[in-house]
Design an enzyme around this catalytic site. Structure first.
Site, mmCIF file in Angstrom:
data_model
loop_
_atom_site.group_PDB
_atom_site.id
_atom_site.type_symbol
_atom_site.label_atom_id
_atom_site.label_comp_id
_atom_site.label_asym_id
_atom_site.label_seq_id
_atom_site.Cartn_x
_atom_site.Cartn_y
_atom_site.Cartn_z
ATOM 1 N N LYS A 1 0.824 -1.205 0.000
ATOM 2 C CA LYS A 1 0.000 0.000 0.000
ATOM 3 C C LYS A 1 0.867 1.268 0.000
ATOM 4 C CE LYS A 1 -4.021 -2.199 2.183
ATOM 5 N NZ LYS A 1 -5.009 -2.121 3.295
ATOM 6 N N TYR B 1 -12.315 -1.859 -3.686
ATOM 7 C CA TYR B 1 -12.824 -2.000 -2.318
ATOM 8 C C TYR B 1 -14.352 -1.839 -2.264
ATOM 9 C CZ TYR B 1 -8.323 -2.315 0.163
ATOM 10 O OH TYR B 1 -7.123 -2.734 0.670
ATOM 11 N N PHE C 1 -15.472 4.112 6.893
ATOM 12 C CA PHE C 1 -14.093 4.465 6.536
ATOM 13 C C PHE C 1 -13.838 4.424 5.023
ATOM 14 C CE2 PHE C 1 -14.125 -0.082 7.714
ATOM 15 C CZ PHE C 1 -13.652 -0.660 6.537
ATOM 16 N N ARG D 1 -2.397 -14.203 4.269
ATOM 17 C CA ARG D 1 -3.158 -13.515 5.318
ATOM 18 C C ARG D 1 -2.456 -13.673 6.665
ATOM 19 N NH1 ARG D 1 -7.092 -9.859 3.971
ATOM 20 N NH2 ARG D 1 -7.908 -10.192 6.063
ATOM 21 N N THR E 1 -5.676 -6.742 10.741
ATOM 22 C CA THR E 1 -5.903 -5.460 10.038
ATOM 23 C C THR E 1 -5.278 -4.294 10.799
ATOM 24 O OG1 THR E 1 -8.000 -6.377 9.247
ATOM 25 C CG2 THR E 1 -7.702 -4.004 9.023
ATOM 26 N N ARG F 1 2.269 -6.452 8.904
ATOM 27 C CA ARG F 1 1.600 -5.269 9.453
ATOM 28 C C ARG F 1 2.209 -4.840 10.779
ATOM 29 N NH1 ARG F 1 -4.474 -6.895 7.373
ATOM 30 N NH2 ARG F 1 -4.449 -5.575 5.516
ATOM 31 N N ASN G 1 -1.987 0.277 6.753
ATOM 32 C CA ASN G 1 -1.510 -0.989 7.317
ATOM 33 C C ASN G 1 -0.636 -1.793 6.348
ATOM 34 O OD1 ASN G 1 -3.515 -1.775 5.611
ATOM 35 N ND2 ASN G 1 -4.819 -2.723 7.157
ATOM 36 N N HIS H 1 -2.125 -5.376 1.483
ATOM 37 C CA HIS H 1 -3.431 -5.990 1.245
ATOM 38 C C HIS H 1 -3.208 -7.433 0.816
ATOM 39 C CE1 HIS H 1 -7.309 -6.992 -0.510
ATOM 40 N NE2 HIS H 1 -6.606 -7.486 -1.524
ATOM 41 N N GLU I 1 -9.869 -10.228 -7.719
ATOM 42 C CA GLU I 1 -8.811 -9.220 -7.545
ATOM 43 C C GLU I 1 -7.652 -9.370 -8.524
ATOM 44 O OE1 GLU I 1 -9.447 -8.241 -2.795
ATOM 45 O OE2 GLU I 1 -7.701 -9.408 -3.417
#
Ligand code: ATP
Ligand code: MG
Length: 139
Positions: free
Chosen positions: A10, A50, A58, A86, A92, A103, A113, A116, A127
């Site tokens: 990110k 998203y 948010f 993950r 998160t 993270r 964070n 993704h 995706e």
């Protein structure tokens, strides 16, 4: 089962020059990089990506964050890649992420964070083609 997952470094992590460390970690953890590119996302692209979060409070802030600087888009492959990635990402909220996860190491807040990752095979099927054509994925 051999799986592919979409990872995104990110804007916060790219800005802080963590992209190389994150890619090195993927290789160290046994993921194969099947596709890779750096992009500045458009607002429309980020909103579409998203879209499942459109109703969340948010959402607007998340979209602004995701278009605030370049991202690194990556297709990773490994046995059970989706779950493995993950796990490597951590929770998160970086403050709640297990030690040594991406993270925990590189995230700064629940929004910024660092990474993704696709959260299910269905999500990965949406995706990966969202950002990569089949010719860009190296088998
Ligand atoms: P991602 O989908 O980015 O891999 P995730 O699956 O861990 O993250 P989601 O619940 O899908 O978390 O949220 C998507 C993203 O929205 C988060 O990664 C984070 O950047 C942002 N986000 C989630 N919850 C909040 C929140 N409470 N406040 C601000 N931003 C949030
Ligand atoms: Mg998610």
């Amino acid at each position: 089962m051999l799986e592919q997952t979409l990872a995104i470094v990110k804007p916060d992590a790219v800005r802080k020059k963590y992209a190389g460390s994150i890619l090195a970690r993927y290789e160290k953890e046994g993921f194969r990089v099947r596709a890779l590119k750096m992009r500045l996302l458009s607002k429309t692209e980020a909103e579409g990506f998203y879209a499942v979060h459109r109703e969340r409070p948010f959402f607007g802030s998340l979209v602004n964050f995701m278009v605030g600087g370049p991202v690194v888009l990556v297709v990773l492959e490994k046995d059970n890649a989706i779950l493995a990635h993950r796990k490597l990402m951590g929770a998160t909220d970086p403050a709640k992420a297990d030690k040594d996860t991406l993270r925990a190491l590189y995230g700064e807040s629940i929004e910024s964070n660092a990474v993704h990752g696709s959260d299910s095979p269905e999500t990965a099927r949406f995706e990966i083609p969202y950002f990569f054509s089949t010719t860009e994925i190296i088998g």
